[in-house]
Design a protein around this motif. Structure first.
Motif, PDB file in Angstrom:
ATOM      1  N   UNK A   1     -36.395  79.187  10.403  1.00 61.41           N
ATOM      2  CA  UNK A   1     -36.750  80.382   9.629  1.00 61.41           C
ATOM      3  C   UNK A   1     -36.220  81.660  10.258  1.00 61.41           C
ATOM      4  N   UNK A   2     -36.066  81.683  11.567  1.00 61.92           N
ATOM      5  CA  UNK A   2     -35.600  82.883  12.249  1.00 61.92           C
ATOM      6  C   UNK A   2     -34.091  83.031  12.217  1.00 61.92           C
ATOM      7  N   UNK A   3     -33.424  82.191  11.502  1.00 60.91           N
ATOM      8  CA  UNK A   3     -31.975  82.317  11.404  1.00 60.91           C
ATOM      9  C   UNK A   3     -31.230  81.284  12.226  1.00 60.91           C
ATOM     10  N   UNK A   4     -31.966  80.300  12.751  1.00 64.89           N
ATOM     11  CA  UNK A   4     -31.287  79.214  13.434  1.00 64.89           C
ATOM     12  C   UNK A   4     -30.483  78.414  12.436  1.00 64.89           C
TER      13      UNK A   4
ATOM     14  N   UNK B   1     -42.794  70.216  18.742  1.00 66.16           N
ATOM     15  CA  UNK B   1     -41.374  70.167  18.404  1.00 66.16           C
ATOM     16  C   UNK B   1     -41.177  70.490  16.924  1.00 66.16           C
ATOM     17  N   UNK B   2     -42.046  69.943  16.083  1.00 69.98           N
ATOM     18  CA  UNK B   2     -41.946  70.209  14.641  1.00 69.98           C
ATOM     19  C   UNK B   2     -42.112  71.704  14.358  1.00 69.98           C
ATOM     20  N   UNK B   3     -43.138  72.305  14.932  1.00 68.52           N
ATOM     21  CA  UNK B   3     -43.385  73.736  14.707  1.00 68.52           C
ATOM     22  C   UNK B   3     -42.238  74.570  15.257  1.00 68.52           C
ATOM     23  N   UNK B   4     -41.763  74.248  16.447  1.00 68.67           N
ATOM     24  CA  UNK B   4     -40.654  74.991  17.053  1.00 68.67           C
ATOM     25  C   UNK B   4     -39.402  74.889  16.186  1.00 68.67           C
TER      26      UNK B   4
ATOM     27  N   UNK C   1     -33.072  72.764  17.831  1.00 66.73           N
ATOM     28  CA  UNK C   1     -33.640  73.579  18.899  1.00 66.73           C
ATOM     29  C   UNK C   1     -32.934  73.212  20.193  1.00 66.73           C
ATOM     30  N   UNK C   2     -32.999  74.116  21.143  1.00 67.17           N
ATOM     31  CA  UNK C   2     -32.288  73.898  22.400  1.00 67.17           C
ATOM     32  C   UNK C   2     -32.995  72.860  23.272  1.00 67.17           C
ATOM     33  N   UNK C   3     -32.270  72.392  24.256  1.00 64.74           N
ATOM     34  CA  UNK C   3     -32.842  71.452  25.221  1.00 64.74           C
ATOM     35  C   UNK C   3     -33.955  72.145  25.998  1.00 64.74           C
ATOM     36  N   UNK C   4     -33.752  73.414  26.344  1.00 63.57           N
ATOM     37  CA  UNK C   4     -34.774  74.165  27.070  1.00 63.57           C
ATOM     38  C   UNK C   4     -36.057  74.264  26.250  1.00 63.57           C
ATOM     39  N   UNK C   5     -35.940  74.532  24.955  1.00 61.25           N
ATOM     40  CA  UNK C   5     -37.127  74.595  24.091  1.00 61.25           C
ATOM     41  C   UNK C   5     -37.823  73.239  24.043  1.00 61.25           C
ATOM     42  N   UNK C   6     -37.058  72.167  24.006  1.00 61.16           N
ATOM     43  CA  UNK C   6     -37.628  70.818  23.997  1.00 61.16           C
ATOM     44  C   UNK C   6     -38.428  70.562  25.263  1.00 61.16           C
TER      45      UNK C   6
END
Length: 95
Positions: free
Chosen positions: A85-88, A76-79, A29-34
């Motif tokens: 699942x979304x193609x990351x 963080x786990x859920x993200x 995940x991105x730093x922004x998402x974190x």
């Protein structure tokens, strides 16, 4: 009010980074998402701590910080799961 928001942002950054360090494996995940997950965890964890009566204690509020960190780890786990699942990129795709 501004001070509370600023501390939540700073604490959220720290919580997000700590959560990623505690979780095993790699989270793609991105730093922004974190940071966003950490900020949300800081707010929600603070609210829950206040609701159960441990939000304001004398000294360092270790229980509140623990609740916030738990929220950050779960967030963080859920993200990371949703992102995969979304193609990351998954760990297998990066090898």
């Amino acid at each position: 009010m501004i001070g509370t928001i600023l501390w939540a942002i700073i604490g959220g950054i720290v919580l997000g980074v700590l959560a990623r360090l505690i979780l095993p494996g790699r989270q793609n995940i991105s730093v922004l998402a974190t940071v966003v997950v950490g900020i949300l965890a800081a707010f929600l964890g603070g609210l829950v701590a206040t609701w159960i009566g441990v939000g304001k204690t004398n000294g360092v509020d270790w229980i509140r910080h623990g609740i916030q960190l738990l929220f950050a780890i779960v967030g963080i786990y859920i993200t990371a799961q949703v992102s995969t699942r979304r193609g990351g990129r998954s760990g297998a795709a990066m090898r």
